[in-house]
Scaffold this motif. Structure first.
Motif, PDB file in Angstrom:
ATOM      1  N   ALA A  66       0.605  -1.307  -0.356  1.00  0.00           N
ATOM      2  CA  ALA A  66      -0.563  -0.065   0.150  1.00  0.00           C
ATOM      3  C   ALA A  66       0.778   1.122  -0.077  1.00  0.00           C
ATOM      4  N   LEU A  67       1.918   1.273   0.491  1.00  0.00           N
ATOM      5  CA  LEU A  67       1.976   2.556   0.774  1.00  0.00           C
ATOM      6  C   LEU A  67       3.398   2.373  -0.823  1.00  0.00           C
ATOM      7  N   VAL A  68       3.875   1.080  -1.576  1.00  0.00           N
ATOM      8  CA  VAL A  68       4.168   1.470  -2.253  1.00  0.00           C
ATOM      9  C   VAL A  68       3.221   2.277  -3.522  1.00  0.00           C
ATOM     10  N   SER A  69       1.951   2.031  -3.294  1.00  0.00           N
ATOM     11  CA  SER A  69       0.632   2.635  -4.126  1.00  0.00           C
ATOM     12  C   SER A  69       1.006   3.918  -3.796  1.00  0.00           C
ATOM     13  N   VAL A  70       0.966   4.884  -2.966  1.00  0.00           N
ATOM     14  CA  VAL A  70       0.465   5.959  -2.363  1.00  0.00           C
ATOM     15  C   VAL A  70       2.118   6.671  -2.700  1.00  0.00           C
ATOM     16  N   LEU A  71       3.158   6.166  -2.813  1.00  0.00           N
ATOM     17  CA  LEU A  71       4.418   6.604  -3.407  1.00  0.00           C
ATOM     18  C   LEU A  71       3.907   7.490  -4.904  1.00  0.00           C
ATOM     19  N   HIS A  72       3.683   5.570  -5.752  1.00  0.00           N
ATOM     20  CA  HIS A  72       2.920   5.748  -6.304  1.00  0.00           C
ATOM     21  C   HIS A  72       2.409   7.088  -7.534  1.00  0.00           C
ATOM     22  N   ALA A  73       1.326   7.165  -6.479  1.00  0.00           N
ATOM     23  CA  ALA A  73       0.401   7.836  -6.723  1.00  0.00           C
ATOM     24  C   ALA A  73       0.648   9.392  -7.218  1.00  0.00           C
ATOM     25  N   ALA A  74       2.023   9.743  -5.151  1.00  0.00           N
ATOM     26  CA  ALA A  74       2.085  11.325  -5.620  1.00  0.00           C
ATOM     27  C   ALA A  74       2.962  11.474  -5.568  1.00  0.00           C
ATOM     28  N   GLY A  75       3.612   9.894  -7.150  1.00  0.00           N
ATOM     29  CA  GLY A  75       4.686  10.607  -8.425  1.00  0.00           C
ATOM     30  C   GLY A  75       6.413  10.778  -7.647  1.00  0.00           C
ATOM     31  N   ARG A  76       6.508   9.894  -6.420  1.00  0.00           N
ATOM     32  CA  ARG A  76       7.992   9.643  -6.593  1.00  0.00           C
ATOM     33  C   ARG A  76       8.135   8.140  -6.179  1.00  0.00           C
ATOM     34  N   PHE A  77       8.542   7.871  -7.454  1.00  0.00           N
ATOM     35  CA  PHE A  77       8.992   6.898  -8.282  1.00  0.00           C
ATOM     36  C   PHE A  77       9.827   6.296  -8.640  1.00  0.00           C
ATOM     37  N   ALA A  78      10.712   6.386  -7.908  1.00  0.00           N
ATOM     38  CA  ALA A  78      11.722   6.395  -7.453  1.00  0.00           C
ATOM     39  C   ALA A  78      11.680   5.414  -6.026  1.00  0.00           C
ATOM     40  N   GLU A  79      11.160   6.305  -5.141  1.00  0.00           N
ATOM     41  CA  GLU A  79      10.476   5.904  -3.443  1.00  0.00           C
ATOM     42  C   GLU A  79      10.254   4.584  -4.003  1.00  0.00           C
ATOM     43  N   ALA A  80       9.182   4.650  -4.722  1.00  0.00           N
ATOM     44  CA  ALA A  80       8.106   3.276  -4.496  1.00  0.00           C
ATOM     45  C   ALA A  80       9.027   2.312  -5.022  1.00  0.00           C
ATOM     46  N   GLU A  81       9.385   2.343  -5.922  1.00  0.00           N
ATOM     47  CA  GLU A  81      10.640   1.539  -6.432  1.00  0.00           C
ATOM     48  C   GLU A  81      11.020   0.856  -5.344  1.00  0.00           C
ATOM     49  N   ASP A  82      11.962   1.828  -4.524  1.00  0.00           N
ATOM     50  CA  ASP A  82      12.927   1.179  -4.017  1.00  0.00           C
ATOM     51  C   ASP A  82      11.917   0.343  -3.158  1.00  0.00           C
ATOM     52  N   GLU A  83      11.191   0.436  -2.250  1.00  0.00           N
ATOM     53  CA  GLU A  83      10.439   0.068  -1.895  1.00  0.00           C
ATOM     54  C   GLU A  83       9.875  -1.244  -2.363  1.00  0.00           C
ATOM     55  N   ALA A  84       8.939  -1.613  -3.574  1.00  0.00           N
ATOM     56  CA  ALA A  84       8.396  -2.709  -4.154  1.00  0.00           C
ATOM     57  C   ALA A  84      10.066  -3.285  -4.004  1.00  0.00           C
ATOM     58  N   ARG A  85      10.781  -2.620  -4.157  1.00  0.00           N
ATOM     59  CA  ARG A  85      12.124  -3.956  -4.209  1.00  0.00           C
ATOM     60  C   ARG A  85      12.842  -4.727  -3.414  1.00  0.00           C
ATOM     61  N   ALA A  86      12.209  -3.652  -2.203  1.00  0.00           N
ATOM     62  CA  ALA A  86      13.058  -4.247  -0.905  1.00  0.00           C
ATOM     63  C   ALA A  86      12.003  -5.298  -0.234  1.00  0.00           C
ATOM     64  N   VAL A  87      10.513  -4.985  -0.578  1.00  0.00           N
ATOM     65  CA  VAL A  87       9.285  -5.773  -0.190  1.00  0.00           C
ATOM     66  C   VAL A  87      10.200  -7.657  -1.604  1.00  0.00           C
ATOM     67  N   ALA A  88       9.777  -7.467  -2.624  1.00  0.00           N
ATOM     68  CA  ALA A  88      10.503  -8.924  -2.910  1.00  0.00           C
ATOM     69  C   ALA A  88      11.597  -9.556  -2.522  1.00  0.00           C
ATOM     70  N   ALA A  89      12.360  -8.805  -2.200  1.00  0.00           N
ATOM     71  CA  ALA A  89      14.039  -9.275  -1.645  1.00  0.00           C
ATOM     72  C   ALA A  89      13.771  -9.835  -0.116  1.00  0.00           C
ATOM     73  N   THR A  90      12.465  -9.525   0.407  1.00  0.00           N
ATOM     74  CA  THR A  90      12.079  -9.975   1.882  1.00  0.00           C
ATOM     75  C   THR A  90      11.333 -11.447   1.300  1.00  0.00           C
ATOM     76  N   ARG A  91      11.104 -11.846   0.510  1.00  0.00           N
ATOM     77  CA  ARG A  91      10.590 -13.120  -0.395  1.00  0.00           C
ATOM     78  C   ARG A  91      10.963 -13.976  -1.260  1.00  0.00           C
ATOM     79  N   GLY A  92      12.896 -13.368  -1.186  1.00  0.00           N
ATOM     80  CA  GLY A  92      13.613 -14.488  -2.025  1.00  0.00           C
ATOM     81  C   GLY A  92      13.733 -15.880  -1.454  1.00  0.00           C
TER      82      GLY A  92
END
Length: 323
Positions: A66-92
């Motif tokens: 949900a935080l990825v979504s709000v950062l995306h909607a706010a135009g903070r694309f780099a931060e949203a991308e970093d958060e998404a990759r961090a989430v994915a890393a926890t599931r590797g």
């Protein structure tokens, strides 16, 4: 305990059920364009969930996405991308984890949003076989990956391949005949209209956009569909301008703007560019320039100077008035 304390994480607000409610509240705020409030609440949920349950608990994952979504909607694309990759890393460490692949796909969408279309396509090419193997070819996440890849291809100028892929995705969604297939079908239609316009096949683009708009209006209550209305309206206006039907295009822009809530930064500049094209075609130079300059300023601020939408706005600002 008041609702504000509940949302921000006051005492007694930390059971999984209450945390899930706080995430839903944040989604609602994001939909209203109240991004700062949504982010504040979600960061509190992430803090609480990490402390109580750990990094891989479903509530924790939901809050971070949900935080990825709000950062995306706010135009903070780099931060949203970093958060998404961090989430994915926890599931590797999880075998055949479709959610990890889905989240990596979201990260690539965000990379593409910043202009990294080539890198995104290469990553999609690696993710798609894995997602297809885990979830099958007709799962919504598989179709979403394919659609986002097709759009990136269209933005790179690969219109024939994007067109073929969009047609295949729409046909797949048609076969599903389920309520959840509406959004994938509409998303594929957006890509198809974009590719056809890019290939200067404006009559075909008009037909696609009109059909998709009619379907979107009928299905406007479905999740995510309302946001597609101004996108499709802008595509239709561009198709009409491409045929020299600028008055009709301007009318479609006016309608599209009725649906454009401005709450998602990814849609920045779409209707402004469509208006600038129509006004330019009508010879209304001062108005066209004003719309183009507005699009240029907003697209530069949100996407940066090298994004394709920023470049389009820059070209329209510099365009001479038709004789």
């Amino acid at each position: 305990m008041g609702i504000l304390e509940l949302f921000r994480g006051g005492a007694g607000s930390r059971s999984p059920r209450i945390l899930e409610r706080r995430i839903r509240d944040a989604h609602a705020l994001t939909g209203q364009g109240r991004h700062a409030e949504a982010e504040e609440g979600l960061r509190a949920v992430v803090r609480d969930a990490r402390h109580l349950f750990g990094a891989t608990h479903p509530v924790m994952v939901s809050a971070r996405l949900a935080l990825v979504s709000v950062l995306h909607a706010a135009g903070r694309f780099a931060e949203a991308e970093d958060e998404a990759r961090a989430v994915a890393a926890t599931r590797g460490h999880l075998p055949d984890d479709a959610l990890r692949v889905h989240v990596l796909g979201l990260a690539e969408t965000l990379r593409s949003q910043r202009g990294g279309h080539e890198e995104a396509v290469a990553a999609y090419d690696g993710l798609l076989p894995e997602m297809t193997r885990i979830n099958g070819p007709e799962h919504p996440w598989t179709l979403q990956l394919r659609t986002n890849r097709a759009m990136a291809l269209a933005q790179l100028g690969g219109h024939p391949e994007a067109e073929a892929e969009a047609l295949a995705i729409a046909a797949c969604a048609d076969r599903l005949r389920a309520p959840g297939a509406t959004a994938p079908w509409l998303a594929a239609s957006i890509v198809l209209a974009y590719a056809l316009n890019g290939a200067e096949r404006h009559t075909e683009a008009e037909s696609v956009a009109r059909g998709a708009l009619a379907q979107a209006v009928r299905a406007a209550s479905a999740p995510g569909v309302t946001r597609m209305l101004p996108v499709l309206g802008a595509a239709l206006a561009r198709a009409l301008s491409g045929q020299g039907r600028h008055e009709e295009a301007l009318a479609e822009v006016t309608t599209a703007r009725l649906y454009d809530t401005g709450v998602h930064a990814g849609d920045t500049g779409l209707t402004d560019l469509a208006a600038a094209r129509a006004l330019h075609g009508l010879g209304r130079a001062p108005e066209a320039r004003a719309e183009a300059e507005k699009a240029l300023a907003s697209c530069t601020a949100v996407f940066g100077p090298d994004h394709h939408r920023t470049a389009e706005a820059r070209e329209l600002v510099a365009s001479p008035t038709p004789a």
